[in-house]
Design a protein around this motif. Structure first.
Motif, mmCIF file in Angstrom:
data_model
loop_
_atom_site.group_PDB
_atom_site.id
_atom_site.type_symbol
_atom_site.label_atom_id
_atom_site.label_comp_id
_atom_site.label_asym_id
_atom_site.label_seq_id
_atom_site.Cartn_x
_atom_site.Cartn_y
_atom_site.Cartn_z
ATOM 1 N N ASN A 143 -10.348 -4.764 -0.328
ATOM 2 C CA ASN A 143 -10.966 -4.288 -1.556
ATOM 3 C C ASN A 143 -10.454 -5.157 -2.707
ATOM 4 N N PRO A 144 -11.328 -5.756 -3.497
ATOM 5 C CA PRO A 144 -10.880 -6.623 -4.600
ATOM 6 C C PRO A 144 -9.868 -5.952 -5.516
ATOM 7 N N ALA A 145 -9.903 -4.629 -5.598
ATOM 8 C CA ALA A 145 -8.996 -3.911 -6.491
ATOM 9 C C ALA A 145 -7.536 -4.003 -6.056
ATOM 10 N N VAL A 146 -7.273 -4.309 -4.775
ATOM 11 C CA VAL A 146 -5.890 -4.354 -4.301
ATOM 12 C C VAL A 146 -5.435 -5.763 -3.935
ATOM 13 N N VAL A 147 -6.342 -6.741 -3.988
ATOM 14 C CA VAL A 147 -6.021 -8.092 -3.510
ATOM 15 C C VAL A 147 -4.905 -8.773 -4.299
ATOM 16 N N GLU A 199 -6.920 1.493 9.679
ATOM 17 C CA GLU A 199 -7.455 0.878 8.466
ATOM 18 C C GLU A 199 -8.276 1.904 7.697
ATOM 19 N N LYS A 200 -7.961 2.055 6.431
ATOM 20 C CA LYS A 200 -8.743 2.918 5.553
ATOM 21 C C LYS A 200 -9.674 2.008 4.778
ATOM 22 N N LEU A 201 -10.946 2.128 5.086
ATOM 23 C CA LEU A 201 -11.958 1.232 4.533
ATOM 24 C C LEU A 201 -12.764 1.901 3.425
ATOM 25 N N VAL A 202 -13.253 1.073 2.507
ATOM 26 C CA VAL A 202 -14.156 1.566 1.467
ATOM 27 C C VAL A 202 -15.375 0.650 1.446
ATOM 28 N N TRP A 203 -16.518 1.209 1.073
ATOM 29 C CA TRP A 203 -17.747 0.429 0.974
ATOM 30 C C TRP A 203 -17.819 -0.145 -0.438
ATOM 31 N N VAL A 204 -17.650 -1.460 -0.550
ATOM 32 C CA VAL A 204 -17.635 -2.108 -1.845
ATOM 33 C C VAL A 204 -18.311 -3.470 -1.730
ATOM 34 N N TRP A 261 -17.846 -3.350 4.143
ATOM 35 C CA TRP A 261 -16.625 -2.586 4.356
ATOM 36 C C TRP A 261 -15.426 -3.478 4.045
ATOM 37 N N LYS A 262 -14.463 -2.955 3.286
ATOM 38 C CA LYS A 262 -13.251 -3.680 2.967
ATOM 39 C C LYS A 262 -12.048 -2.746 3.141
ATOM 40 N N ILE A 263 -10.905 -3.326 3.451
ATOM 41 C CA ILE A 263 -9.689 -2.538 3.643
ATOM 42 C C ILE A 263 -9.114 -2.120 2.294
ATOM 43 N N ASN A 264 -8.824 -0.838 2.173
ATOM 44 C CA ASN A 264 -8.164 -0.345 0.966
ATOM 45 C C ASN A 264 -6.675 -0.158 1.225
ATOM 46 N N SER A 265 -6.340 0.243 2.439
ATOM 47 C CA SER A 265 -4.945 0.368 2.860
ATOM 48 C C SER A 265 -4.922 0.431 4.378
ATOM 49 N N SER A 266 -3.755 0.187 4.940
ATOM 50 C CA SER A 266 -3.639 0.236 6.394
ATOM 51 C C SER A 266 -2.213 0.550 6.805
ATOM 52 N N PHE A 322 0.791 -1.233 0.000
ATOM 53 C CA PHE A 322 0.000 0.000 0.000
ATOM 54 C C PHE A 322 0.818 1.274 0.000
ATOM 55 N N ALA A 323 2.103 1.151 -0.257
ATOM 56 C CA ALA A 323 2.970 2.326 -0.209
ATOM 57 C C ALA A 323 2.524 3.405 -1.178
#
Length: 294
Positions: A159-163, A245-250, A254-259, A71-72
């Motif tokens: 978040n599926p976009a970062v998995v 944890e920075k979460l997004v609603w997807v 709620w899913k983690i986008n970065s932490s 997540f850098a």
């Protein structure tokens, strides 16, 4: 539970735990208890920073390391000072300004599960806090040291976009050399006669930013990591850390986008007698986790 920057909390944008990060990330309704002023763990009760780290600490640090790599390139959100903290360390107040008896607060625990991890959280601040606490438990669990289980945990919490990218980076971080360094076999299995312990326990949560489709939640945690059993050279030790944890609603959750993660707040150690290796092994095997709800 159980990822550099995986996880600094709230306005702690600077200073992750670096190479010493203890990473992370299970039901009953939670009660809130008022803690006395100056309670150990506040800035006035924290222990001085230690200049050395045990090898066992590295085991917990891995998730944080992973998060830092994965997540850098993701930016952080602005903190929202107006967001009301909601942690188990505060009791409800009555209309006269006094405190009401300690009582269950928040919504009922979620009933959904995805690969054994709580899911289906409410689309509000309490739901975001519950998601963050449960995800901290999963990401700080011993399952992160097994490739197949690790992939399932990442898919259920992120978040599926970062998995995809995260899975690749974690596989690199959990290398045979690293696993061997923390006392495990090169395939991530535990040496015969020993029990591997990696468990994260949320102590409190706080929303620092909320915008409907996104939320930033801090989770104050204590963790256990090490090898329990006769002859272990890496005994189970405790750590204290705060995960952001920075979460997004997807996909309706709620899913983690970065932490990101930072050390402490750390209470002063008590005078409890250290348990034997067999007692620790029995406790880890006999006591399950919780589903956390606010």
């Amino acid at each position: 539970m159980s990822y550099d920057d995986e996880q600094g909390y709230g306005s702690r944008d600077s200073g992750g735990r670096g190479d010493d990060a203890y990473s992370t990330m299970g039901g009953t309704r939670q009660t809130r208890t008022r803690l006395p002023e100056g309670y150990p763990g506040t800035p006035h009760g924290r222990r001085p920073a230690r200049n050395s780290r045990s090898l066992v600490m590295a085991a917990g640090v891995v998730v944080l390391l992973i998060a830092a790599i994965a997540f850098a390139n993701l930016g952080g959100g602005d903190s929202d000072d107006s967001a009301a903290p909601s942690t188990p360390g505060t009791s409800r107040s009555d209309s006269t300004g006094g405190t009401a008896p300690t009582a269950p607060t928040g919504t009922q625990p979620v009933t959904g599960k995805t690969d054994g991890i709580a899911s289906g959280f409410a689309h509000d601040q309490q739901g975001a806090q519950s998601a963050a606490a449960n995800y901290a438990v999963a990401l700080g669990s011993a399952g992160m040291f097994d490739a197949q289980t690790r992939h399932s945990i990442l898919q259920a919490t992120h978040n599926p976009a970062v998995v995809d990218g995260l899975q690749t980076d974690t596989d690199t971080a959990y290398s045979p050399a690293f696993l061997k360094a923390v006392g495990l076999n090169e395939d991530g299995s535990t040496p015969e006669g020993l029990s591997f312990v990696s468990r994260t326990v949320p102590v409190g949560t706080k929303t620092t930013a909320f915008a409907g489709e996104s939320a930033t939640v801090e989770v104050w945690c204590t963790g256990l990591v090490g090898l329990a059993g006769q002859g272990s050279t890496k005994p189970v030790t405790e750590t204290w850390f705060t995960i952001t944890e920075k979460l997004v609603w997807v996909e309706d959750d709620w899913k983690i986008n970065s932490s990101s993660q930072v050390e402490g707040p750390t209470p002063v150690s008590g005078d409890n007698r250290a348990s034997t290796a067999d007692e620790i092994s029995g406790a880890v095997e006999g006591y399950g986790g919780f589903t956390y709800a606010r």
